[in-house]
Scaffold this active site. Structure first.
Site, PDB file in Angstrom:
ATOM      1  CE  LYS A  77      -8.012  -3.854  -4.659  1.00  0.00           C
ATOM      2  NZ  LYS A  77      -7.133  -2.682  -4.789  1.00  0.00           N
TER       3      LYS A  77
ATOM      4  CE  LYS B 295      -2.066   4.081   3.141  1.00  0.00           C
ATOM      5  NZ  LYS B 295      -3.425   3.518   2.948  1.00  0.00           N
TER       6      LYS B 295
ATOM      7  CB  THR C 282      -9.922  -1.322  -1.616  1.00  0.00           C
ATOM      8  OG1 THR C 282      -8.800  -0.519  -1.971  1.00  0.00           O
ATOM      9  CG2 THR C 282     -11.138  -0.443  -1.476  1.00  0.00           C
TER      10      THR C 282
ATOM     11  CE  LYS D  76      -1.776  -1.676   3.929  1.00  0.00           C
ATOM     12  NZ  LYS D  76      -3.207  -1.612   3.717  1.00  0.00           N
ATOM     13  NE  ARG D  77       1.570   6.678  -2.320  1.00  0.00           N
ATOM     14  CZ  ARG D  77       1.419   7.719  -3.124  1.00  0.00           C
ATOM     15  NH1 ARG D  77       0.710   7.597  -4.226  1.00  0.00           N
ATOM     16  NH2 ARG D  77       1.977   8.879  -2.856  1.00  0.00           N
TER      17      ARG D  77
HETATM   18  C1  26V Z   1      -5.736  13.577  -1.402  1.00  0.00           C
HETATM   19  C2  26V Z   1      -4.923  14.548  -1.927  1.00  0.00           C
HETATM   20  C3  26V Z   1      -4.762  15.776  -1.166  1.00  0.00           C
HETATM   21  C4  26V Z   1      -3.707  16.634  -1.700  1.00  0.00           C
HETATM   22  C5  26V Z   1      -3.626  16.652  -3.197  1.00  0.00           C
HETATM   23  C6  26V Z   1      -3.471  15.325  -3.811  1.00  0.00           C
HETATM   24  C7  26V Z   1      -4.354  14.330  -3.185  1.00  0.00           C
HETATM   25  C8  26V Z   1      -4.597  13.172  -3.869  1.00  0.00           C
HETATM   26  C9  26V Z   1      -5.397  12.221  -3.331  1.00  0.00           C
HETATM   27  C10 26V Z   1      -5.948  12.421  -2.094  1.00  0.00           C
HETATM   28  C11 26V Z   1      -6.875  11.368  -1.627  1.00  0.00           C
HETATM   29  C12 26V Z   1      -6.542  10.760  -0.362  1.00  0.00           C
HETATM   30  C13 26V Z   1      -7.691   9.981   0.059  1.00  0.00           C
HETATM   31  C14 26V Z   1      -7.603   8.522  -0.298  1.00  0.00           C
HETATM   32  O1  26V Z   1      -6.956   8.063  -1.198  1.00  0.00           O
HETATM   33  N1  26V Z   1      -8.328   7.805   0.481  1.00  0.00           N
HETATM   34  C15 26V Z   1      -8.402   6.382   0.376  1.00  0.00           C
HETATM   35  O2  26V Z   1      -9.603   6.075  -0.303  1.00  0.00           O
HETATM   36  C16 26V Z   1      -9.808   4.680  -0.427  1.00  0.00           C
HETATM   37  C17 26V Z   1     -11.050   4.490  -1.257  1.00  0.00           C
HETATM   38  O3  26V Z   1     -12.157   4.984  -0.571  1.00  0.00           O
HETATM   39  C18 26V Z   1      -9.921   4.054   0.947  1.00  0.00           C
HETATM   40  O4  26V Z   1     -10.073   2.677   0.806  1.00  0.00           O
HETATM   41  C19 26V Z   1      -8.666   4.347   1.768  1.00  0.00           C
HETATM   42  O5  26V Z   1      -8.820   3.881   3.081  1.00  0.00           O
HETATM   43  C20 26V Z   1      -8.420   5.837   1.791  1.00  0.00           C
HETATM   44  O6  26V Z   1      -7.179   6.135   2.408  1.00  0.00           O
END
Ligand code: 26V
Length: 832
Positions: A680, A575, A676, A569-570
């Site tokens: 998987k 995490k 998610t 994961k990231r």
């Molecule tokens: C946030 C930001 C903020 C700054 C600009 C770039 C950027 C790009 C992406 C994000 C999104 C972060 C939120 C995210 O990826 N959440 C993940 O979403 C998944 C699908 O709902 C979820 O399973 C993960 O737990 C959650 O961390």
């Protein structure tokens, strides 16, 4: 320039309809061979006898794309005829991965194309390896978008995705001297074989300029946005196949082009160099995906990307609506827009602007239409990931939108005053404007402008109601609902785990492909020892495949008889890859101390760090440093291994997940919205070691607590400990094995040439308060890992648990998520 100056001739109504299908014959192996060769000669320009594997990939993709195009036209015709409400998914990210095998499986052509290629001397798997992953996303949020498009198409929902065609997707991660180095991802180098370029589908997108106010002939105040600098958005369409449904959903990705105005202005002045320079600046808008998924505030180019995307998509949606002949008054009846996080939140003021400034609606009527059109999904509670934009930046780039946001805020706060009289505090908490920081809160804009706001797992939705949106929840509790995430079993079982798929289908038939609840039937095989053996044999084969990947990429050998323990994961502090690593170090110490009572284990960690996230990069470096020591110690050889697999992406996940025994889902309770990957892994027969966080809780409820390894504090416990003052030092001093592991990191045991390399990690874990409670959770985590170790030695029982995990994953299909959205939020039904 006004919105209407660019001529448009897109999506012309068909003169005749229904005769687009069946243009290419793909019935027999010979038909397919002929089509492949014809595509090679006519479109790739290569003779079959000289074609490379990549050429064959492009031929195969080209032939399938043709079929998908036919299916799309049929889908579009049905949608027009049935004149149904359609959902538009707006997402800045799509993490699609490769498409050849997916599209072949979906269209039922896999076996025939495999054989046709084989007769032409080509191996389909080898050919498919030449496809670049489409990595237009960071992680969970982007992959979810890809799963959702797959489920929409499979279940014939009228859907449509919008995104950006980034020239550079997620960077390629290389590990150089143990450290992450980012390299640009040139996925379009050989062209994208799936897309259709649409040079005639273009819209102007405006920036900067100023607002001109005047009174119209009826004496009404009019505010117009003028003197803008414009960029052109041009469409690329990617067909997304449904599985066995004949439905194809369109994903329209925007690419930035300089306007012809720019060229003309400068060319007329004879300034060729400036013309080309400006062209490059505008085309930068769709150049690169921002590879950060938590903090990234105040980057002007990112804000411009978000608006560019939103403006083009909304103009396109309105143009399509207008062509259908309906009045814009009816927009909410026919159009439903889902905002994937706040990234497309400017869609709300943009629709207001279009309705008021371009179509002459009153503010009130425009708001009625807008607030009944949008819905918003929240994907994170981490405060640093909640988007806010500086007022000054909005004012310079999008003055009319800021103007409208103020107006929306004013009207909203009037409502709040009526609801909560005499409570000024609540006004400033709910306001779209953060006055003290001079920023706009995009999440507040989304909540106010949407009919529904959803979280992505039960716990996450509860926390959303209690914490970030508590005041909103008092105001409009009915807005907040839960839709738990899911994953598509077509990619994450059928495609990535053919061995297990065949075994399941032999046992219970193939209904599970489009109705994962049917997989429950597998439960009755959990006690069948013959079935268990075959299940275990499939897992072993998948471990052999994973071990080969680890050996190629990391140069270390893992025996498939050991326990394969993966955390992919990231890389993020929340995490807790570090918690995993601390446990690995304690295992290493025990083995070195002569403890023989540990089953051989190999730990796999993979994931990317945001390029500017110092601590995450340190964590990657540390994992690699620890791996060097452990993998080269003859005392632990064959009993403990650690590998950091570089460049984790969708294609790597397709190998890692099926080959894993133990899935690590150990975020601090209350931080991972859903996860998610957890779904998987369980779907592929890995057992989970996890905290009570995100969807782990629902997974435990589904599989039963005896079939999952739960550890750590609850979200409530974490909140309480935070409130009462948490002291990581106490935990460190009370657990000698933990203290020893932490001290080894801090004292340079793994980095004798640079003993202070990990001072920052040590500080984070102790002096700076251990924000994510690693010290507090270590004891419980290590104790449960011991249970895992014991449980794994009883293979019969382990395999039984694994089968029960697979059998109980029905609810974690993205099909179920999509059915939930369709019913609870979108109010749409499948095409007939
Ligand atoms: C946030 C930001 C903020 C700054 C600009 C770039 C950027 C790009 C992406 C994000 C999104 C972060 C939120 C995210 O990826 N959440 C993940 O979403 C998944 C699908 O709902 C979820 O399973 C993960 O737990 C959650 O961390």
């Amino acid at each position: 320039m006004t919105d209407q100056t660019v001529p448009m001739d897109q999506d012309i109504q068909p003169a005749t309809s229904g005769d687009e299908g069946d243009l290419i014959a793909l019935d027999t192996i010979d038909d397919i061979k002929r089509q492949l060769k014809s595509y090679l000669v006519h479109n790739v320009g290569v003779s079959p006898s000289y074609a490379s594997q990549r050429d064959w990939l492009y031929a195969a993709a080209g032939v399938v794309r043709g079929l998908l195009s036919e299916q799309y036209m049929n889908t579009a015709l049905r949608e027009r005829e049935q004149d149904v409400r359609r959902v538009y998914y707006l997402s800045l990210e799509y993490l699609t991965g490769r498409s050849l095998i997916k599209n072949l499986l979906d269209t039922g052509l896999y076996e025939k194309v495999r054989q046709a290629l084989a007769e032409l001397g080509q191996d389909i798997e080898a050919v498919s390896e030449f496809e670049y992953d489409a990595a237009l996303g960071n992680g969970g949020l982007g992959r979810l978008a890809a799963c959702f498009l797959d489920s929409l198409a499979t279940h014939s929902y009228p859907g449509f995705g919008y995104g950006i065609r980034y020239e550079f997707g997620m960077f390629t991660q290389r590990i150089e001297n143990g450290e992450q180095v980012e390299h640009p991802e040139t996925w379009l180098r050989y062209g994208n074989p799936w897309e259709f370029e649409r040079p005639n589908i273009i819209y102007p997108v405006r920036f900067r300029g100023r607002i001109a106010s005047y009174k119209d002939d009826r004496g009404q105040d009019v505010r117009q946005w003028v003197d803008t600098e414009d960029v052109i958005a041009m469409a690329y369409d990617v067909p997304v196949s449904g599985h066995d449904s004949g439905v194809v959903t369109k994903l329209r990705l925007w690419s930035a082009r300089a306007t012809r105005d720019f060229d003309l202005k400068y060319f007329n002045q004879g300034n060729y160099i400036d013309a080309v320079k400006d062209k490059t600046i505008s085309e930068n808008l769709s150049k690169v995906l921002y590879p950060a998924d938590t903090t990234l505030m105040g980057q002007e180019l990112r804000l411009m990307q978000e608006y560019f995307f939103v403006s083009a998509s909304l103009q396109d949606i309105l143009a399509r609506h207008n062509r259908s002949g309906h009045s814009l008054d009816k927009l909410p009846e026919k159009v439903c827009i889902q905002l994937n996080d706040t990234h497309p939140s400017l869609a709300i003021p943009e629709l207001m602007r279009l309705l008021i400034d371009q179509y002459g609606y009153s503010y009130e009527k425009a708001w009625d239409i807008t607030s009944h059109t949008f819905n918003y999904t929240n994907h994170t509670l981490l405060p640093e990931a909640l988007e806010t934009w500086p007022i000054a930046m909005l004012e310079a780039l999008l003055p009319r939108h800021l103007d409208l946001i103020y107006k929306i805020n004013f009207a909203f706060l009037q409502q709040v005053k009526i609801h909560f009289p005499g409570q000024p505090d609540i006004l400033s908490r709910l306001s779209l404007v953060d006055d003290s920081h001079r920023r706009i809160r995009m999440a507040h804009l989304c909540v106010v402008g949407s009919s529904h706001v959803n979280g992505v797992a039960a716990l996450h939705t509860d926390l959303m109601r209690i914490n970030v949106f508590a005041d909103f929840n008092r105001l409009t509790p009915e807005k907040f609902i839960n839709v738990t995430n899911g994953v598509t079993q077509r990619r994450w079982l059928l495609q990535s785990n053919p061995g297990l798929s065949s075994l399941i289908t032999e046992a219970i038939g193939d209904r599970w492909r489009t109705d994962l609840l049917a997989i429950k039937e597998l439960e009755k095989f959990a006690d069948d020892t013959g079935f268990r053996d075959r299940f275990a044999a499939v897992k072993r084969a998948n471990k052999v495949r994973l071990a080969a990947l680890v050996e190629t990429r990391c140069g270390v050998r893992f025996s498939p008889d050991s326990l394969f323990d993966s955390q992919v994961k990231r890389i993020h502090e929340y995490k807790r890859q570090l918690l995993n690593l601390l446990h690995v170090i304690t295992l290493y110490n025990r083995l070195c101390d002569g403890d023989d009572d540990i089953h051989p284990r190999n730990v796999i960690i993979a994931g990317k760090s945001a390029p500017g996230y110092f601590l995450a990069k340190q964590i990657i470096h540390l994992i690699n440093d620890v791996a060097q020591v452990i993998n080269n110690d003859p005392r632990t050889r064959g009993r403990l291994g650690l590998a950091f697999v570089p460049n984790y992406n969708v294609s790597t996940a397709e190998i890692v997940i099926p080959g894993t025994d133990l899935s690590e889902q150990i975020s601090t309770a209350g931080t991972e919205a859903s996860g998610t990957g957890n779904m998987k892994f369980a779907l592929n027969g890995a057992l989970t070691i996890g905290t009570l966080d995100g969807a782990n809780i629902e997974i435990r409820d589904a599989v039963g607590e005896e079939n999952i390894f739960i550890c750590g504090m609850t979200a409530e416990g974490v909140a309480e400990m935070r409130a009462h003052g948490y002291r990581p030092w106490d935990f460190y001093h009370n657990n000698p094995a933990l203290k020893r592991a932490v001290d080894m990191i801090a004292s340079g045991f793994f980095t004798p040439d640079d003993p202070h390399r990990y001072q920052a990690i040590y500080d984070t874990l102790l002096s700076h308060g251990d924000h994510y409670f690693l010290m507090a959770d270590f004891d419980s985590y290590a104790a449960v890992q011991d249970q895992v170790d014991k449980a794994y030695r009883d293979q019969g029982t382990w395999v039984r648990k694994a089968i029960l995990n697979v059998a109980n994953m029905g609810t974690f299909s993205s099909d179920r998520s999509i059915h939930d959205y369709a019913k609870k939020i979108w109010n749409i039904s499948s095409l007939t």
